[in-house]
Design a protein around this motif. Structure first.
Motif, PDB file in Angstrom:
ATOM      1  N   VAL A  67       0.858  -1.183   0.000  1.00 58.99           N
ATOM      2  CA  VAL A  67       0.000   0.000   0.000  1.00 58.99           C
ATOM      3  C   VAL A  67       0.899   1.239   0.000  1.00 58.99           C
ATOM      4  O   VAL A  67       2.073   1.152   0.325  1.00 58.99           O
ATOM      5  CB  VAL A  67      -0.918   0.058   1.246  1.00 58.99           C
ATOM      6  CG1 VAL A  67      -1.930  -1.066   1.229  1.00 58.99           C
ATOM      7  CG2 VAL A  67      -0.108   0.045   2.533  1.00 58.99           C
ATOM      8  N   TYR A  68       0.333   2.370  -0.399  1.00 61.57           N
ATOM      9  CA  TYR A  68       1.090   3.609  -0.363  1.00 61.57           C
ATOM     10  C   TYR A  68       0.831   4.295   0.977  1.00 61.57           C
ATOM     11  O   TYR A  68      -0.307   4.394   1.415  1.00 61.57           O
ATOM     12  CB  TYR A  68       0.643   4.533  -1.508  1.00 61.57           C
ATOM     13  CG  TYR A  68       1.165   4.134  -2.857  1.00 61.57           C
ATOM     14  CD1 TYR A  68       2.007   3.036  -3.023  1.00 61.57           C
ATOM     15  CD2 TYR A  68       0.833   4.875  -3.992  1.00 61.57           C
ATOM     16  CE1 TYR A  68       2.489   2.691  -4.265  1.00 61.57           C
ATOM     17  CE2 TYR A  68       1.311   4.533  -5.247  1.00 61.57           C
ATOM     18  CZ  TYR A  68       2.131   3.437  -5.379  1.00 61.57           C
ATOM     19  OH  TYR A  68       2.613   3.100  -6.624  1.00 61.57           O
ATOM     20  N   GLU A  69       1.904   4.749   1.593  1.00 64.77           N
ATOM     21  CA  GLU A  69       1.781   5.418   2.887  1.00 64.77           C
ATOM     22  C   GLU A  69       1.896   6.914   2.641  1.00 64.77           C
ATOM     23  O   GLU A  69       2.912   7.400   2.170  1.00 64.77           O
ATOM     24  CB  GLU A  69       2.902   4.930   3.796  1.00 64.77           C
ATOM     25  CG  GLU A  69       2.755   5.385   5.216  1.00 64.77           C
ATOM     26  CD  GLU A  69       3.880   4.838   6.088  1.00 64.77           C
ATOM     27  OE1 GLU A  69       4.353   3.708   5.835  1.00 64.77           O
ATOM     28  OE2 GLU A  69       4.292   5.552   7.005  1.00 64.77           O
ATOM     29  N   SER A  91       7.633   1.578  -2.187  1.00 63.49           N
ATOM     30  CA  SER A  91       6.414   1.338  -1.404  1.00 63.49           C
ATOM     31  C   SER A  91       5.650   2.630  -1.174  1.00 63.49           C
ATOM     32  O   SER A  91       4.675   2.644  -0.435  1.00 63.49           O
ATOM     33  CB  SER A  91       6.778   0.695  -0.069  1.00 63.49           C
ATOM     34  OG  SER A  91       7.612   1.560   0.663  1.00 63.49           O
ATOM     35  N   ARG A  92       6.087   3.724  -1.816  1.00 59.39           N
ATOM     36  CA  ARG A  92       5.436   5.023  -1.653  1.00 59.39           C
ATOM     37  C   ARG A  92       5.204   5.330  -0.186  1.00 59.39           C
ATOM     38  O   ARG A  92       4.110   5.722   0.215  1.00 59.39           O
ATOM     39  CB  ARG A  92       4.094   5.056  -2.373  1.00 59.39           C
ATOM     40  CG  ARG A  92       4.135   5.483  -3.808  1.00 59.39           C
ATOM     41  CD  ARG A  92       4.853   6.786  -3.991  1.00 59.39           C
ATOM     42  NE  ARG A  92       5.333   6.878  -5.360  1.00 59.39           N
ATOM     43  CZ  ARG A  92       4.782   7.620  -6.292  1.00 59.39           C
ATOM     44  NH1 ARG A  92       3.790   8.404  -6.022  1.00 59.39           N
ATOM     45  NH2 ARG A  92       5.263   7.620  -7.500  1.00 59.39           N
ATOM     46  N   ASP A  93       6.252   5.138   0.607  1.00 53.58           N
ATOM     47  CA  ASP A  93       6.170   5.536   2.002  1.00 53.58           C
ATOM     48  C   ASP A  93       6.539   7.018   2.035  1.00 53.58           C
ATOM     49  O   ASP A  93       7.673   7.393   2.274  1.00 53.58           O
ATOM     50  CB  ASP A  93       7.136   4.687   2.837  1.00 53.58           C
ATOM     51  CG  ASP A  93       7.046   5.005   4.313  1.00 53.58           C
ATOM     52  OD1 ASP A  93       6.456   6.048   4.662  1.00 53.58           O
ATOM     53  OD2 ASP A  93       7.569   4.222   5.117  1.00 53.58           O
ATOM     54  N   LEU A  94       5.543   7.862   1.764  1.00 53.82           N
ATOM     55  CA  LEU A  94       5.802   9.294   1.606  1.00 53.82           C
ATOM     56  C   LEU A  94       6.234   9.937   2.919  1.00 53.82           C
ATOM     57  O   LEU A  94       6.987  10.904   2.920  1.00 53.82           O
ATOM     58  CB  LEU A  94       4.561   9.997   1.044  1.00 53.82           C
ATOM     59  CG  LEU A  94       4.113   9.512  -0.334  1.00 53.82           C
ATOM     60  CD1 LEU A  94       2.977  10.361  -0.854  1.00 53.82           C
ATOM     61  CD2 LEU A  94       5.264   9.529  -1.328  1.00 53.82           C
ATOM     62  N   VAL A  95       5.753   9.374   4.038  1.00 53.59           N
ATOM     63  CA  VAL A  95       6.155   9.889   5.345  1.00 53.59           C
ATOM     64  C   VAL A  95       7.662   9.719   5.506  1.00 53.59           C
ATOM     65  O   VAL A  95       8.374  10.636   5.917  1.00 53.59           O
ATOM     66  CB  VAL A  95       5.404   9.137   6.469  1.00 53.59           C
ATOM     67  CG1 VAL A  95       5.866   9.604   7.830  1.00 53.59           C
ATOM     68  CG2 VAL A  95       3.899   9.327   6.318  1.00 53.59           C
ATOM     69  N   GLU A 119       9.712  12.009   3.072  1.00 55.59           N
ATOM     70  CA  GLU A 119       9.758  13.385   3.546  1.00 55.59           C
ATOM     71  C   GLU A 119      10.797  13.542   4.658  1.00 55.59           C
ATOM     72  O   GLU A 119      11.597  14.479   4.640  1.00 55.59           O
ATOM     73  CB  GLU A 119       8.367  13.810   4.043  1.00 55.59           C
ATOM     74  CG  GLU A 119       8.274  15.300   4.260  1.00 55.59           C
ATOM     75  CD  GLU A 119       6.825  15.767   4.373  1.00 55.59           C
ATOM     76  OE1 GLU A 119       5.912  14.921   4.340  1.00 55.59           O
ATOM     77  OE2 GLU A 119       6.632  16.979   4.522  1.00 55.59           O
ATOM     78  N   LEU A 148       7.552   7.468  -9.515  1.00 57.42           N
ATOM     79  CA  LEU A 148       7.341   6.039  -9.765  1.00 57.42           C
ATOM     80  C   LEU A 148       8.677   5.306  -9.853  1.00 57.42           C
ATOM     81  O   LEU A 148       9.570   5.714 -10.586  1.00 57.42           O
ATOM     82  CB  LEU A 148       6.566   5.842 -11.070  1.00 57.42           C
ATOM     83  CG  LEU A 148       6.248   4.402 -11.464  1.00 57.42           C
ATOM     84  CD1 LEU A 148       5.194   3.819 -10.540  1.00 57.42           C
ATOM     85  CD2 LEU A 148       5.769   4.306 -12.896  1.00 57.42           C
ATOM     86  N   GLU A 168       3.287   1.802 -15.190  1.00 53.34           N
ATOM     87  CA  GLU A 168       2.386   0.783 -14.661  1.00 53.34           C
ATOM     88  C   GLU A 168       0.988   1.151 -15.121  1.00 53.34           C
ATOM     89  O   GLU A 168       0.645   2.334 -15.175  1.00 53.34           O
ATOM     90  CB  GLU A 168       2.440   0.757 -13.123  1.00 53.34           C
ATOM     91  CG  GLU A 168       3.725   0.147 -12.592  1.00 53.34           C
ATOM     92  CD  GLU A 168       3.857   0.189 -11.078  1.00 53.34           C
ATOM     93  OE1 GLU A 168       3.072   0.902 -10.425  1.00 53.34           O
ATOM     94  OE2 GLU A 168       4.754  -0.490 -10.568  1.00 53.34           O
ATOM     95  N   GLY A 204      -4.142  -3.650  -7.854  1.00 55.09           N
ATOM     96  CA  GLY A 204      -2.718  -3.496  -8.194  1.00 55.09           C
ATOM     97  C   GLY A 204      -2.568  -3.276  -9.678  1.00 55.09           C
ATOM     98  O   GLY A 204      -3.551  -3.252 -10.412  1.00 55.09           O
ATOM     99  N   PRO A 205      -1.304  -3.112 -10.151  1.00 63.60           N
ATOM    100  CA  PRO A 205      -1.102  -2.867 -11.584  1.00 63.60           C
ATOM    101  C   PRO A 205      -1.544  -4.047 -12.457  1.00 63.60           C
ATOM    102  O   PRO A 205      -1.305  -5.192 -12.105  1.00 63.60           O
ATOM    103  CB  PRO A 205       0.410  -2.634 -11.700  1.00 63.60           C
ATOM    104  CG  PRO A 205       0.999  -3.064 -10.417  1.00 63.60           C
ATOM    105  CD  PRO A 205      -0.069  -3.086  -9.389  1.00 63.60           C
TER     106      PRO A 205
END
Lengths: 228, 337
Positions: free
Chosen positions: A82-84, B187-191, B194, B267, B280, B288-289
């Protein structure tokens, strides 16, 4: 999955009251009462579903929910795809290694100086992945015993000498005569999103994220005004 | 006693029929576009000295020992198999080489995940073609395949590995920081992303760009930030990657698929061999993709025959799941045997 509509998964239990509060502040009010048995709630701008905290990443990763709120502790343990997106800054807790008070010195030695301790230590935990990674990195020979919950019972029952658990106030540990040996990490509530929804519904998720960000700042600002 | 292994499944009517029909129509489309079919072996010899970009797949591959004691593996990636074929057995065949394939790949999954060990793919690769020409051809081919499969409302989320890599170099990040950033972006862990960029000393343009990609994918702003950064980067690598990407964007618009493309410079794909454009494909209800791919010139260089290559693969189970959800049917398809 209509494009103009978000499905939001909220965790039952400890994080629910704050989740509802912050959602309401962000313009997504939902009238869910504590202890409710109804698990799906329709509101004019979103559909809310309630699930066990550990299942939130599952609903979101499969796209059954577009976004969800869940503790970082669950994300680390589940490791789902999942995206966080955002740290919501409530629901703070710590991952700790704990042991019975009487065993504290030995446990401390076992964790901090692995090269000097022989044998294998048994560790009971609800977070087997976190525990395994921690002990492996420290070079400690540990046998991880996964439990569903109530880990604090394990030392008293003679199941394991050491536990890995999350603590928020530390009360449960104290009442079971356990002390913190060391901290593994900290956790707060996070906003997560489904990979597909992240792009397909990016406008809506972006608006929600920004509203939540403002709500968190407003709440933090409010707290600072309180004297003391 | 035999039983069904975790992460594998049976496929029944009418889904099996649907997959067969779908595969046939995709094969016809690819043949008519000048792609030659290749049927790839399921069992491959395992090379213990696999170079790093392929490491991940090799680690995920199912391995066993044959009668001589040689380690063998079930194929875990079609692109790798085609690239290997192109740079060895077919190295003297005229370029560009257009190939398509279908079949299962096998990858080990973490036990508690519901992910499938076996996934059925249909895909195509062009070897010996430069950017942006080959990239545009592949993107438009994917769009046509998804249309042929009657996937509604799909989106091609596109980025470029070269831009992120040159940004990290320009920012003076060390290997450890780069790996951490890549992992957080996968994993797009944007936290985490940042916090990572707050905690390191990097040029202002670099920070602004990374902050911009933390935003949601929507194009113009992030391109602006990338252009700004490219003007400071003396190595010209950012500018080169950016102009390649802009070439792909305008090429895609010219062939009528501009509306399907969503630019997302944050991406990063889970496979390390990509070196240029990556994408994707997503559709409502897919989770999912449903397809993915990109440019992997670096892979061919490793295999000893440096040339441009780009391709895509469609995950047939994801396609079927998406179609089933679009039909409003989340129940099992149980046919009469």
């Amino acid at each position: 999955m209509e494009d103009d509509f978000l499905t939001i998964a909220l965790p039952k239990g400890r994080l629910l009251p704050d989740s509802l509060k912050v959602m309401a502040l962000a313009g997504f009010p939902c009238d869910i009462r504590e202890g409710t048995r109804k698990l799906a709630h329709e509101t004019p701008n979103a559909r809310f579903i309630l699930a066990r905290p550990g299942d939130i990443p599952v609903y979101v990763s499969y796209g059954a929910a577009d976004v969800g709120i869940v503790g970082k502790d669950v994300l680390i343990e589940e490791g789902r795809d999942v995206y966080e997106i955002l740290d919501l800054e409530f629901g703070f807790c710590r991952f700790v290694v704990a042991a019975p008070r009487a065993f504290a010195t030995e446990a401390h030695l076992a964790v901090s100086a692995p090269g000097r301790v022989c044998g294998r230590i048994r560790v009971a935990t609800k977070f087997p992945r976190v525990a395994e990674t921690f002990f492996k990195h420290r070079g400690i020979h540990a046998e991880i015993i996964p439990l569903r919950g109530g880990t604090e019972l394990a030392p008293q029952a003679g199941l394991a000498a050491i536990v890995v658990d999350v603590v928020s106030t530390g009360r449960t540990l104290r009442e079971n005569d356990l002390v913190v040996i060391c901290e593994i990490g900290t956790s707060t509530a996070r906003l997560i999103a489904n990979r597909a929804s992240f792009g397909l519904k990016s406008k809506r998720i972006k608006a929600l994220t920004e509203a939540l960000r403002r709500a968190i700042v407003a709440q933090a600002g409010g707290k600072e005004v309180v004297p003391g | 006693m035999q039983y069904l292994a975790q992460g594998t499944c049976y496929l029944f009517q009418p889904e099996s029929q649907k997959r067969r029909d779908l595969e046939a129509s995709l094969a016809n489309l690819l043949l008519s576009e000048g792609y030659q079919e290749v049927v790839l072996p399921v069992v491959q010899a395992h090379d213990p000295d696999t170079p790093r970009p392929l490491r991940k797949m090799v680690d995920a591959a199912y391995k066993f020992v044959d009668y001589r004691g040689q380690v063998m593996a079930l194929r875990s990636d079609m692109t790798e198999a085609v690239a290997s074929l192109a740079s060895h057995e077919l190295r003297d065949i005229g370029r560009p080489l257009r190939l398509f394939y279908s079949g299962s790949v096998f990858r080990a999954r973490r036990p508690r995940w519901a992910g499938m060990v076996e996934s059925y793919q249909v895909g195509a690769e062009i070897v010996g073609i430069a950017a942006p020409e080959g990239d545009v051809e592949i993107l438009s081919l994917v769009a046509r395949c998804l249309k042929a499969a009657r996937i509604a409302g799909f989106q091609l989320r596109m980025g470029h590995v070269g831009i992120m890599e040159s940004v990290m170099d320009f920012g003076g990040m060390d290997e450890k920081q780069k790996t951490e950033l890549r992992l957080a972006l996968v994993s797009r862990d944007l936290v985490h992303v940042e916090r990572l960029i707050e905690g390191i000393v990097i040029p202002r343009a670099c920070r602004l760009f990374l902050k911009q990609i933390l935003q949601f994918p929507d194009g113009e702003d992030v391109l602006e930030a990338a252009r700004d950064l490219a003007s400071y980067d003396d190595s010209r690598r950012t500018a080169e990657a950016l102009s390649e990407l802009e070439g792909i964007i305008s090429g895609a618009s010219a062939c009528g698929i501009g509306d399907f493309i969503q630019l997302d410079l944050g991406l990063i794909r889970d496979l390390e061999y990509y070196s240029g454009m990556i994408f994707e494909a997503y559709a409502p209800g897919c989770g999912g993709p449903i397809a993915g791919g990109g440019r992997y010139d670096g892979l061919l260089k490793i295999l000893g025959h440096a040339e441009g290559a780009v391709g895509f693969a469609l995950d047939m189970q994801q396609v079927l799941n998406t179609l089933r959800k679009a039909d409003g049917n989340i129940a099992l398809h149980i046919g009469e045997l």
